[in-house]
Structures are given as C-alpha cells and as structure tokens.
Scaffold this active site. Structure first.
Site, PDB file in Angstrom:
ATOM      1  N   LYS A   1      74.123  82.688  21.796  1.00 11.46           N
ATOM      2  CA  LYS A   1      72.866  82.798  21.064  1.00 11.46           C
ATOM      3  C   LYS A   1      72.578  84.213  20.571  1.00 11.46           C
ATOM      4  O   LYS A   1      72.045  84.393  19.482  1.00 11.46           O
ATOM      5  CB  LYS A   1      71.701  82.307  21.930  1.00 11.46           C
ATOM      6  CG  LYS A   1      71.703  80.807  22.175  1.00 11.46           C
ATOM      7  CD  LYS A   1      70.449  80.386  22.922  1.00 11.46           C
ATOM      8  CE  LYS A   1      70.436  78.903  23.193  1.00 11.46           C
ATOM      9  NZ  LYS A   1      69.185  78.468  23.879  1.00 11.46           N
TER      10      LYS A   1
ATOM     11  N   ASP B   1      64.155  77.032  19.851  1.00 12.09           N
ATOM     12  CA  ASP B   1      63.678  76.935  21.233  1.00 12.09           C
ATOM     13  C   ASP B   1      62.188  77.268  21.302  1.00 12.09           C
ATOM     14  O   ASP B   1      61.419  76.612  22.003  1.00 12.09           O
ATOM     15  CB  ASP B   1      64.455  77.891  22.149  1.00 12.09           C
ATOM     16  CG  ASP B   1      65.882  77.447  22.389  1.00 12.09           C
ATOM     17  OD1 ASP B   1      66.143  76.222  22.345  1.00 12.09           O
ATOM     18  OD2 ASP B   1      66.750  78.311  22.620  1.00 12.09           O
TER      19      ASP B   1
END
Length: 263
Positions: free
Chosen positions: A63, A98
C-alpha cells in the site's frame, strides 16, 4: 471482457474476488476479478496498465509502495497509502478507499459523524480511518499503545489529538464513535478497550472481521452501543473501488451477501 485485480502477498484468502464478481453478475458486466502476488508494487502496476487491466486493488505489503507508482488523489497522498488504482488515459491514479469504507460503513448504520470519534491504533488502518473521520466532520482522538505514534498521527490529521491507551475511559466518556483499527481481537478473545468504558449512545466499529463478532463488539452490544462489524468496512471499501472503476452505483446487497457467505 474487463479484468480487475488485487496485488499483495499473500492474497490467496482474499474475499475481494467473490464480492466484486457478485457485482459484475448482478449488473451484467463482462468482467473478472483476479489476484496477483508480485515481488514489488511499481512493476506490477506498470505491467497491469500495459496489459489493459481496468483497475487494481492493493493490499499488504504494497500500500505504501504503490503511492510512488501512481498519481495519488489528495486523500491517498495525505494518508500515505494507496489501496485502489484506476487506469486513466494519462496514467494510473491512486485512491485510498479504506478511509471511505469506514465512513460509509458507519453512515450505513445511521451513525452521525459530526461529534467526537476515538480511533484505537495509529498504524496503517488507524491512519486511514482517522483521516476519513476527520474529513467527514468528526473531532478525532487517537489512542495508541505507543503514545508517540498517536501524537505523530494527530499532528497530520486536522483537529486531532493523540493519547495513550490508559486515557481511553476518559476519552470514551465524551465520545460518540469508537473505531478499533488494531488487530486485537483477531487471534484471541480479548478487546483493546475496557468493557466498563463502553456506553449506550456510542457507535462502535471494529475493523477486525474474523471473527465477525469480536470481544469488543460483544461488550459494546451488552452496554447498549450500536455495533458495526468489520465486514461492513471491508464491503464499503470494495463498493467505493467498484464505483471508482465503473462509474456505476454498486449493488451493495449482492456484494454484501457474497462477502458474508465466505466469512
């Protein structure tokens, strides 16, 4: 046929493929969702673009590395991590769904986000959730085992403050929302929050989704709090990615059913 996918390591137990393919089936989209375990993020993203992949999700451990391989939007840049990549005409664009996933999960349960929110954890998930809640209008309090990390994150999140875990009872007495963004409760039956600190009127989201009912959520329900399990956050980060890629409203009910059938 469009191809979407996930890069990470490991990814063999990912719940994203059934969730996204349920959306394709529901809307009659000719597409498939596949998983990849590359050695590095940048070459994988470059190869996906060359091969005409329509979009990628990104998970651990890539990420942060993915941020350097894309043009991040403002939220992803502030969080410092990318979990969704869209391939536009002028190169890959990175997003962090997220953060949006946590916000949409709470909103779907009727939770207002204009009060005080406590986030437990200052790691990657905590960072995304803290920015998401702050952008949604909450006053964010970050509590972490290492208080220096809580202070460091709070300096980056607008209006936030950093605290140690010992301050949780006092913080929660004034809070409207609590999010556990740690892995506590995943491997053992324990909670990162004292049960006696939970109260009616509090909304509690646990990012842990295995087990689906953690000790924290069980304690919260017993206290009369609103509970939101981690599968809702997982669902809505996928919903957000789907809508970014396709420009269509996601079939949330079908995606949720496919996700929960695998839990």
């Amino acid at each position: 046929m469009d191809v979407y996918g996930l890069i990470g390591n490991p990814v063999e137990h990912s719940l994203s493929p059934p969730m996204h393919e349920a959306a394709y089936d529901e809307l009659g989209i000719e597409a498939r969702y596949v998983t990849f375990e590359p050695e590095a993020a940048a070459p994988a993203i470059e190869a996906a673009e060359t091969l005409g992949v329509a979009g990628l999700n990104v998970t651990i451990p890539f990420k942060q590395d993915a941020l350097e391989a894309v043009e991040p939007d403002d939220l992803a840049a502030r969080i410092g991590a990318v979990n969704t990549v869209a391939f536009a005409g002028n190169g890959p664009v990175g997003y962090n769904t997220d953060a949006v996933g946590a916000v949409r999960a709470l909103e779907a349960h009727g939770v207002a986000l204009d009060g005080e929110a406590v986030v437990v954890g200052a790691g990657g998930a905590g960072r995304a959730v803290a920015f998401g809640l702050a952008d949604a209008g909450a006053s964010v309090r970050i509590a972490n085992r290492t208080v220096e990390r809580a202070h460091g994150l709070a300096e980056a999140v607008p209006g936030a403050s950093g605290h140690g875990l010992d301050e949780l009872p006092a913080l929660l007495a004034e809070a409207d929302v609590l999010v556990n963004a740690t892995s506590v409760g995943m491997e053992e039956d324990r909670s990162p929050v004292p049960a006696e600190a939970l109260h009616e009127g509090l909304a509690v989201l646990d990012a842990v989704y295995t087990p689906i009912e953690t000790r924290l959520l069980s304690d919260a329900a017993a206290a009369g709090a609103t509970t939101v399990d981690g599968a809702w956050m997982l669902l809505y980060q996928g919903v957000e990615a789907f809508e970014r890629w396709t420009g269509r409203d996601a079939p949330v009910e079908s995606m949720n059913a496919a996700l929960r059938a695998r839990l």
